[in-house]
Design a protein around this motif. Sequence first.
Motif, PDB file in Angstrom:
ATOM      1  N   GLN A  45       0.834  -1.203   0.000  1.00 25.54           N
ATOM      2  CA  GLN A  45       0.000   0.000   0.000  1.00 25.54           C
ATOM      3  C   GLN A  45       0.871   1.255   0.000  1.00 25.54           C
ATOM      4  OE1 GLN A  45      -2.169  -1.225   3.569  1.00 25.54           O
ATOM      5  NE2 GLN A  45      -4.096  -1.000   2.429  1.00 25.54           N
ATOM      6  N   ILE A  46       1.960   1.224   0.752  1.00 25.91           N
ATOM      7  CA  ILE A  46       2.865   2.374   0.797  1.00 25.91           C
ATOM      8  C   ILE A  46       3.486   2.593  -0.577  1.00 25.91           C
ATOM      9  CG2 ILE A  46       4.988   3.308   1.811  1.00 25.91           C
ATOM     10  CD1 ILE A  46       4.230   1.675   4.369  1.00 25.91           C
ATOM     11  N   ALA A  47       3.905   1.509  -1.227  1.00 24.14           N
ATOM     12  CA  ALA A  47       4.482   1.614  -2.577  1.00 24.14           C
ATOM     13  C   ALA A  47       3.479   2.239  -3.536  1.00 24.14           C
ATOM     14  CB  ALA A  47       4.926   0.239  -3.070  1.00 24.14           C
ATOM     15  N   GLU A  48       2.222   1.861  -3.403  1.00 23.11           N
ATOM     16  CA  GLU A  48       1.175   2.413  -4.264  1.00 23.11           C
ATOM     17  C   GLU A  48       0.979   3.901  -4.002  1.00 23.11           C
ATOM     18  OE1 GLU A  48      -3.613   1.893  -4.868  1.00 23.11           O
ATOM     19  OE2 GLU A  48      -2.486   0.156  -4.166  1.00 23.11           O
ATOM     20  N   VAL A  49       0.893   4.274  -2.732  1.00 19.55           N
ATOM     21  CA  VAL A  49       0.669   5.674  -2.372  1.00 19.55           C
ATOM     22  C   VAL A  49       1.867   6.541  -2.768  1.00 19.55           C
ATOM     23  CG1 VAL A  49       0.458   7.262  -0.405  1.00 19.55           C
ATOM     24  CG2 VAL A  49      -0.980   5.221  -0.513  1.00 19.55           C
ATOM     25  N   MET A  50       3.076   6.027  -2.528  1.00 18.69           N
ATOM     26  CA  MET A  50       4.279   6.812  -2.809  1.00 18.69           C
ATOM     27  C   MET A  50       4.757   6.655  -4.251  1.00 18.69           C
ATOM     28  SD  MET A  50       6.378   6.444   0.769  1.00 18.69           S
ATOM     29  CE  MET A  50       7.608   7.661   0.296  1.00 18.69           C
ATOM     30  N   GLN A  51       4.092   5.794  -4.991  1.00 20.95           N
ATOM     31  CA  GLN A  51       4.432   5.539  -6.391  1.00 20.95           C
ATOM     32  C   GLN A  51       5.907   5.164  -6.549  1.00 20.95           C
ATOM     33  OE1 GLN A  51       2.811   9.292  -8.000  1.00 20.95           O
ATOM     34  NE2 GLN A  51       1.388   7.987  -9.141  1.00 20.95           N
ATOM     35  N   CYS A  52       6.277   4.130  -5.805  1.00 20.88           N
ATOM     36  CA  CYS A  52       7.649   3.635  -5.887  1.00 20.88           C
ATOM     37  C   CYS A  52       7.625   2.120  -5.752  1.00 20.88           C
ATOM     38  CB  CYS A  52       8.525   4.278  -4.816  1.00 20.88           C
ATOM     39  SG  CYS A  52       8.041   3.916  -3.115  1.00 20.88           S
ATOM     40  N   SER A  53       8.781   1.520  -5.868  1.00 24.02           N
ATOM     41  CA  SER A  53       8.864   0.059  -5.803  1.00 24.02           C
ATOM     42  C   SER A  53       8.765  -0.429  -4.366  1.00 24.02           C
ATOM     43  CB  SER A  53      10.177  -0.421  -6.418  1.00 24.02           C
ATOM     44  OG  SER A  53      11.259  -0.056  -5.583  1.00 24.02           O
ATOM     45  N   LEU A  54       8.437  -1.707  -4.241  1.00 24.37           N
ATOM     46  CA  LEU A  54       8.375  -2.341  -2.934  1.00 24.37           C
ATOM     47  C   LEU A  54       9.748  -2.326  -2.274  1.00 24.37           C
ATOM     48  CD1 LEU A  54       6.449  -3.818  -1.030  1.00 24.37           C
ATOM     49  CD2 LEU A  54       7.000  -5.927  -2.212  1.00 24.37           C
ATOM     50  N   ALA A  55      10.789  -2.556  -3.066  1.00 27.50           N
ATOM     51  CA  ALA A  55      12.160  -2.543  -2.543  1.00 27.50           C
ATOM     52  C   ALA A  55      12.511  -1.167  -1.970  1.00 27.50           C
ATOM     53  CB  ALA A  55      13.150  -2.935  -3.636  1.00 27.50           C
ATOM     54  N   LYS A  56      12.065  -0.113  -2.638  1.00 22.17           N
ATOM     55  CA  LYS A  56      12.349   1.236  -2.140  1.00 22.17           C
ATOM     56  C   LYS A  56      11.635   1.475  -0.814  1.00 22.17           C
ATOM     57  CE  LYS A  56      12.546   6.098  -3.153  1.00 22.17           C
ATOM     58  NZ  LYS A  56      12.483   7.154  -4.155  1.00 22.17           N
ATOM     59  N   VAL A  57      10.398   1.005  -0.708  1.00 24.80           N
ATOM     60  CA  VAL A  57       9.652   1.160   0.546  1.00 24.80           C
ATOM     61  C   VAL A  57      10.384   0.436   1.682  1.00 24.80           C
ATOM     62  CG1 VAL A  57       7.516   0.567   1.770  1.00 24.80           C
ATOM     63  CG2 VAL A  57       7.407   1.509  -0.538  1.00 24.80           C
ATOM     64  N   GLU A  58      10.810  -0.783   1.419  1.00 27.76           N
ATOM     65  CA  GLU A  58      11.552  -1.546   2.429  1.00 27.76           C
ATOM     66  C   GLU A  58      12.800  -0.788   2.870  1.00 27.76           C
ATOM     67  OE1 GLU A  58      12.190  -5.212   0.339  1.00 27.76           O
ATOM     68  OE2 GLU A  58      10.207  -5.996   0.878  1.00 27.76           O
ATOM     69  N   SER A  59      13.513  -0.240   1.901  1.00 30.71           N
ATOM     70  CA  SER A  59      14.723   0.521   2.190  1.00 30.71           C
ATOM     71  C   SER A  59      14.412   1.791   2.974  1.00 30.71           C
ATOM     72  CB  SER A  59      15.427   0.864   0.877  1.00 30.71           C
ATOM     73  OG  SER A  59      16.538   1.690   1.114  1.00 30.71           O
ATOM     74  N   LEU A  60      13.375   2.509   2.563  1.00 27.80           N
ATOM     75  CA  LEU A  60      13.003   3.744   3.256  1.00 27.80           C
ATOM     76  C   LEU A  60      12.649   3.488   4.714  1.00 27.80           C
ATOM     77  CD1 LEU A  60      10.801   5.495   0.539  1.00 27.80           C
ATOM     78  CD2 LEU A  60      12.992   6.324   1.424  1.00 27.80           C
ATOM     79  N   ILE A  61      11.876   2.450   4.955  1.00 32.33           N
ATOM     80  CA  ILE A  61      11.465   2.151   6.335  1.00 32.33           C
ATOM     81  C   ILE A  61      12.661   1.679   7.150  1.00 32.33           C
ATOM     82  CG2 ILE A  61      10.047   0.626   7.773  1.00 32.33           C
ATOM     83  CD1 ILE A  61       7.861   0.907   5.600  1.00 32.33           C
ATOM     84  N   PHE A  62      13.511   0.854   6.558  1.00 31.82           N
ATOM     85  CA  PHE A  62      14.714   0.393   7.252  1.00 31.82           C
ATOM     86  C   PHE A  62      15.586   1.585   7.639  1.00 31.82           C
ATOM     87  CE2 PHE A  62      19.213  -0.784   7.124  1.00 31.82           C
ATOM     88  CZ  PHE A  62      19.241  -1.754   8.101  1.00 31.82           C
ATOM     89  N   ARG A  63      15.852   2.486   6.662  1.00 29.26           N
ATOM     90  CA  ARG A  63      16.699   3.655   6.941  1.00 29.26           C
ATOM     91  C   ARG A  63      16.023   4.599   7.934  1.00 29.26           C
ATOM     92  NH1 ARG A  63      17.663   6.164   1.645  1.00 29.26           N
ATOM     93  NH2 ARG A  63      16.446   4.529   0.703  1.00 29.26           N
ATOM     94  N   ALA A  64      14.708   4.745   7.834  1.00 31.84           N
ATOM     95  CA  ALA A  64      13.990   5.622   8.771  1.00 31.84           C
ATOM     96  C   ALA A  64      14.133   5.110  10.198  1.00 31.84           C
ATOM     97  CB  ALA A  64      12.523   5.716   8.380  1.00 31.84           C
TER      98      ALA A  64
END
Length: 178
Positions: A148-167
């Motif tokens: 859902q985050i990937a859909e809302v942010m219009q990015c890949s699932l891998a990017k979402v995983e990376s963003l949350i990990f780094r956050a």
Amino acid sequence: MEDKEIVERILSGDTEQYTLIVRRYQQIVANLTYKLCGTRLEIEEVTQQVFVELYMALPRFRFDSKLSSYIYRITVNVVSKMLNKSKRFVSSDEWENPPEEVSTDRNAEQQIIHNEQMDALRTAIGHLKDEQRTALILYTFEDFSYNQIAEVMQCSLAKVESLIFRAKKNLAKELKNA
């Protein structure tokens, strides 16, 4: 009435139906805006801007996703534009503290410690990069899945995983230094 039916009526010229969309999603937009930027004055402005942009974008909406996801995406984009325009991070001073339930299980000292921890957390979240803060808030406070985050942010699932990990990593570092 379902979102699809309301949107179809709006697009057919019954613009009065738009108030149903606004009423249905206004609080959701305001809550997400608060979590993303925290300033009361901006919440009303951003909420209005989201619904203006949504109205303009409705003819392009094809129901490939839920209307709520589309509204979240517009909200994230509007908040991001606003923060980039002002080129700043959100400080704890700007974040109006939401009314918290005073727990009867806590004594005054424990409540003060809790409030200080919450202020430190708000400050740390405010220091995160926009994309990290957005992904973390959607995941943690809105209970969105990575998809859902990937859909809302219009990015890949891998990017979402990376963003949350780094956050999470940056948040832990920030809180350790606080």
